[in-house]
Enzyme design. Structure first.
Site, PDB file in Angstrom:
ATOM      1  N   ASP A 249      41.159 126.792  38.514  1.00 26.59           N
ATOM      2  CA  ASP A 249      41.037 126.894  39.737  1.00 26.59           C
ATOM      3  C   ASP A 249      40.144 125.750  39.853  1.00 26.59           C
ATOM      4  OD1 ASP A 249      40.229 129.525  42.234  1.00 26.59           O
ATOM      5  OD2 ASP A 249      40.562 127.412  42.427  1.00 26.59           O
ATOM      6  N   TRP A 250      40.125 125.413  41.447  1.00 27.56           N
ATOM      7  CA  TRP A 250      39.535 124.178  41.648  1.00 27.56           C
ATOM      8  C   TRP A 250      38.006 123.955  41.339  1.00 27.56           C
ATOM      9  CZ3 TRP A 250      44.368 124.102  41.948  1.00 27.56           C
ATOM     10  CH2 TRP A 250      44.992 123.232  42.280  1.00 27.56           C
TER      11      TRP A 250
END
Ligand code: GLC
Length: 684
Positions: A249-250
């Protein structure tokens, strides 16, 4: 001649197999050859995001294109770092509440075609994290509390999308059930709970939908961050046979060695721990090897090969999306999801008539409701169809007056008052948990309506349960409309007037009070480690184990206000003629549903399996099959639902494998987890 026929047949077969890209079509040799031709710097650069953070590295000399990604699960949200207008579909919880595999498949196809139209190759959806508490800020993006319903919904979304040639990314892997301190609070659960409840949707996406990519979650799992967790990625995901891309995920990485050794391929949105400088230093001192980089590049490039991305023209193709078809798909799914909880005196459907004034009020009456964060999508025309616009479009037979506030003379003379309330992108969003109660203004709008009129209908937008106790007993109807997307106003108007009968069913247990949910006491967004050491992760203990939702209601003896699978419509159904017939790998369950009323409607028939004397503690019953069919008024329809071996299995921790005990099982057919209509016994 014969040779030509054979050649044509082979081409047709090849086309048929490749007509539907799936990760099972990886070309490992081609990927390995490319990796062998890459420089060290190209290998380092390929394993992290580029440009606006939604792209992969291009290596033109090797014919490797830069792929574009975009959020989010309910529509194409962003291109080149800017949010765009695109078809805004109903949110995930609405798709799950539809219990309609075909409608969800169409949603996936619609988003896939929109992605191609915008030149997107990898969509960052579906989001599938299991609903554990009403407070999770992202329940609206996900598919509810039950692993079977969630995995069937995810599977059809992915199949629909990937048939368009667009790679789906199932997220967030795994145990990301809260938004509160999502980077820091460790989700601590036992192996059986993780496999039976939290891995199930991801595993079916790998095994039955050939999902192309998996996104790891922010949270630690039993103390180890998902993006750097070999147990999660190597010991589980890869051992399920997953051959696609694993991305983070970011901004969810912490340590270069842990990331590189942990099994994840792609650091997003850019290199933080996998920069050239850091990786080169680790290569030089031998902590990581070029083979570690080769493994990641191989998995990235073989996934590209499976979807044809190494050869196809990847530029935006506006003709790939038929806007009218997308609008139809969004409308049809928006018809399927809303759940009618209450309909006293059959106040719904609304009665037509120029004198039957509809007073419409409430903060959500004339907005395009949506949860916030990366799941927020702007409709194609920039505004979508609000509830007010949907009602207005009905014409003079349904006169509607939109009230900015509680106007007594209008409220008194109206035949019904519709009050639209709920959450929106500021109060239910990614990045933080929400509260259980509605904002004061929303409850006051209902209280003002009931003060002047006895025929009040509440329409609510939310991603999950919320507090209805302030007014639930005083209103005649309650409908959960979720976040219905750009066609939501038209769809709800059709449902409220009976043009289409409501057919949504709860994808989670509606307890009625936050504390009645047995999982809530463990959900506490964060608890200090027993040692009290601040240097250990705060954690949330999944103390309820496998007894989540309706599984917990039975196990802990808590009766919910509205059970899992519940939903009213404008008629009633009888169930009869249950037959359970042995089949090749299990049983075929057939039965008849009869529509007893004067309105045609769809019925979601649910099949639960209940072990009679299990060798280990197990839920009383578990959903293992369902189907939704239109049953015309006064008519009967036969349903057939297959139960394979997985319908009887549980996860055995001793052998780390799924197991089916011999013995008796009840096959229970009903219209909710509590409303069992038919039952039969089988022996495994
Ligand atoms: C976000 C979300 C994820 C999204 C990604 C890119 O933080 O957790 O669902 O796809 O970052 O926006």
């Amino acid at each position: 001649m014969k040779k030509i026929v054979l050649l044509l047949a082979a081409c047709a077969m090849a086309f048929a197999l490749n007509a539907y890209p799936t990760i099972n079509k990886v070309d490992k040799e081609r990927a390995a050859k490319l990796v062998s031709q890459m420089t060290i710097d190209e290998k380092i650069d390929l394993i992290s995001g580029k440009e606006d953070g939604f792209r992969t590295l291009a290596i033109p000399r090797l014919g490797i294109p830069s792929l574009r990604m975009a959020d989010g699960p309910q529509g194409v949200r962003n291109i080149n770092g800017k949010n765009i207008h695109s078809t805004f579909f109903p949110c995930g919880i609405s798709a799950a509440a539809s219990w309609n595999r075909e409608a969800v498949h169409e949603m996936g196809a619609g988003i896939g075609s929109a992605a191609k139209a915008h030149g997107v190759q990898i969509m960052l959806g579906p989001g599938v994290n299991i609903y554990r508490s009403a407070l999770c800020g992202r329940n609206f993006e996900y598919y509810g509390e039950d692993p079977y319903l969630a995995s069937e919904t995810a599977k059809n979304y992915i199949l629909g999308m990937q048939e368009q040639g667009v790679m789906a990314t199932i997220k967030h892997f795994a145990l990301n059930q809260q938004e509160y301190d999502r980077h820091g609070v460790s989700s601590n659960a036992d192996e059986r709970t993780i496999n039976e409840i939290y891995f199930a949707t991801f595993r079916k996406a790998v095994e039955e939908a050939g999902v192309g990519a998996v996104m790891t979650s922010y949270n630690p799992i039993n103390g180890v961050h998902a993006a750097e967790n070999p147990w999660l990625v190597r010991e589980n995901l890869r051992k399920w046979g997953f051959e696609g891309i694993v991305m983070t995920d970011w901004t969810s990485t912490y340590n270069s060695v842990d990331f590189i050794k942990g099994g994840v391929d792609l650091e997003m949105p850019k290199a933080y721990v996998a920069t050239r400088e850091k990786v080169r230093a680790l290569l030089e001192n031998g902590v990581v090897t070029e083979a570690d980089l080769d493994e990641k590049c191989q998995e990235i490039l073989q996934a590209f090969s499976a979807f044809g991305f190494l050869d196809a023209d990847l530029s935006a193709d506006p003709s790939a999306e038929d806007a009218a078809l997308s609008q139809k798909r969004a409308y049809e799914l928006a018809l399927e999801g809303p759940v009618l909880l209450k309909n006293e005196d059959n106040i719904l459907p609304l009665k037509p008539g120029k004198k039957n004034l509809i007073a419409l009020m409430g903060p959500n009456a004339n907005i395009m409701p949506c949860g916030g964060g990366s799941g927020y999508v702007q409709p194609e025309d920039g505004k979508g169809v609000t509830l007010y616009e949907g009602l207005k479009a009905l014409g003079k037979n349904y006169p509607v007056e939109f009230l900015g506030g509680p106007n007594p003379e209008v409220l008194k003379k109206a035949s019904v008052v519709i009050v639209a309330i709920g959450f929106d992108k500021l109060t239910e969003t990614e990045g933080r948990d929400r509260v259980y109660g509605l904002d004061r203004l929303h409850n006051e709008a209902v209280e003002a309506a009931v003060k002047y009129n006895k025929n009040v209908i509440v329409v609510a937008n939310s991603g999950g349960e919320f507090d209805i106790t302030p007014w639930a007993d005083q209103v005649k109807a309650i409908i959960l409309d979720w976040y219905p997307g750009q066609e939501g106003g038209n769809a709800l108007a059709a449902l409220l007037t009976g043009k289409v009968a409501p057919s949504g069913r709860l994808p989670f247990t509606f307890w009625g009070k936050l504390g009645k949910n047995p999982a809530q006491k463990w959900y506490k967004s964060a608890q200090l480690h027993p040692s009290g050491n601040r240097d250990r992760y705060p954690f949330t203990e999944y103390g309820e184990g496998i007894f989540l939702g309706y599984r917990g209601a039975e196990h802990f003896g808590v009766k919910p206000l509205y059970p899992f699978g519940y939903g009213l419509t404008y008629t009633t159904f009888d169930y009869s003629g249950l037959k359970v017939v042995p089949a090749a790998d299990g049983f075929d369950v057939t039965f008849t549903v009869t529509n007893k009323g004067g309105v045609s409607a769809k019925e979601v028939a649910q099949v639960y399996v209940s072990p009679v004397k299990p060798s280990v503690i197990r839920p009383v019953r578990e959903l293992k099959g369902y189907d939704k069919k239109l049953v015309a008024k006064g008519k009967s329809v036969e349903y057939t639902i297959h139960l394979g071996p997985e319908a009887f299995s549980y996860y055995d921790v001793a052998t780390h494998a799924w197991k089916v005990d011999k013995g008796e099982y009840k096959i229970q057919v009903g219209s909710s987890a509590e409303d069992i209509r038919l039952e039969a016994s089988v022996t495994k």
